[in-house]
Design an enzyme around this catalytic site. Structure first.
Site, PDB file in Angstrom:
ATOM      1  N   LYS A 135      22.366 -38.968-115.740  1.00 38.55           N
ATOM      2  CA  LYS A 135      22.645 -38.553-114.126  1.00 38.55           C
ATOM      3  C   LYS A 135      23.852 -37.059-114.321  1.00 38.55           C
ATOM      4  O   LYS A 135      23.555 -36.726-113.161  1.00 38.55           O
ATOM      5  CB  LYS A 135      23.314 -39.923-113.517  1.00 38.55           C
ATOM      6  CG  LYS A 135      24.371 -39.661-112.090  1.00 38.55           C
ATOM      7  CD  LYS A 135      25.399 -39.941-112.020  1.00 38.55           C
ATOM      8  CE  LYS A 135      26.840 -39.701-113.178  1.00 38.55           C
ATOM      9  NZ  LYS A 135      27.993 -40.991-111.915  1.00 38.55           N
ATOM     10  N   ASP A 154      22.703 -41.670-108.610  1.00 35.32           N
ATOM     11  CA  ASP A 154      24.821 -42.262-109.130  1.00 35.32           C
ATOM     12  C   ASP A 154      24.485 -43.531-107.954  1.00 35.32           C
ATOM     13  O   ASP A 154      23.213 -43.818-107.507  1.00 35.32           O
ATOM     14  CB  ASP A 154      25.178 -40.630-108.351  1.00 35.32           C
ATOM     15  CG  ASP A 154      25.316 -41.293-107.398  1.00 35.32           C
ATOM     16  OD1 ASP A 154      24.429 -41.610-106.352  1.00 35.32           O
ATOM     17  OD2 ASP A 154      25.584 -40.111-106.469  1.00 35.32           O
TER      18      ASP A 154
END
Length: 214
Positions: A135, A154
């Site tokens: 991420k 996220d």
């Protein structure tokens, strides 16, 4: 209004803002200094489980004071007000700064330019920068104008992908295999509804937070 229609309406309303932001990201890589690129890297190291706006404010203060370039772990920690796990994240910033410093100079652009594929860049970052998972690496590459086809998974994005039926559940953890699987589902969804991946990420972020940020 169903969810897909809502997404398209948001995109239509925010498209110019999103285009402008993505141009800023590309300009950073093409014209920005190594220090500016490193500031973006530091921001992405701070964001896990912390508010993006608070993290960016901390980076701006670190940058303006010079502590981001020269400070030790303790002095960087002092600037991380409101950032969770600030001591560990300060350590990660110092480690990343050391890793990308060659002969006394930051060389992020040169280091990453050995890869032509953003996915290879991402794998390299995940392997070599502590605190940077898929991420965070995707976030940095997108913000540096390099990862427009990468997903930044996220909690905001995952929540929206669930609501849109792109995924069946929000995973408790994201292994590399699971991350890439959800990323590919998001790519297919992106193509299906005709909104580019980088735009879709910012549209979903806007839907959750009411702003186009970073």
């Amino acid at each position: 209004m169903d969810s897909v229609t809502e997404i398209k309406e948001i995109w239509k309303a925010q498209k110019d803002v999103i285009d402008s932001r993505l141009k800023e990201f590309k300009k950073l890589w093409e014209e920005g200094s190594e220090e500016e690129i490193f500031a973006e890297l530091a921001f992405c190291l701070l964001t896990p489980q912390s508010k993006a706006t608070i993290c960016w404010r901390a980076v701006e203060n670190l940058r303006d004071s010079g502590v981001l370039w020269f400070g030790n772990v303790e002095s960087i920690t002092d600037y991380l007000k409101g950032v969770r796990f600030k001591y560990t994240k300060a350590q990660n910033i110092v480690r990343a700064r050391n890793f990308f410093t060659i002969n006394g100079k930051l060389k992020i652009r040169e280091t990453l330019s050995q890869f032509s594929d953003p996915q290879d860049m991402r794998d390299f970052l995940v392997r070599n920068v502590r605190g940077m998972g898929y991420k965070e690496a995707s976030h940095f590459l997108r913000n540096a104008g390099l990862g427009e086809d990468l997903a930044i998974l996220d909690r905001h994005i995952l929540k929206n992908l669930l609501r849109l039926g792109v995924i069946d559940e929000i995973p408790k953890g994201l292994t590399k295999r699971r991350y890439l699987e959800i990323e590919e589902r998001m790519r297919v969804f992106s193509r299906t509804i005709g909104i580019p991946m980088a735009h879709l990420d910012l549209v979903l972020w806007y839907r959750q937070t009411g702003m186009v940020f970073k």
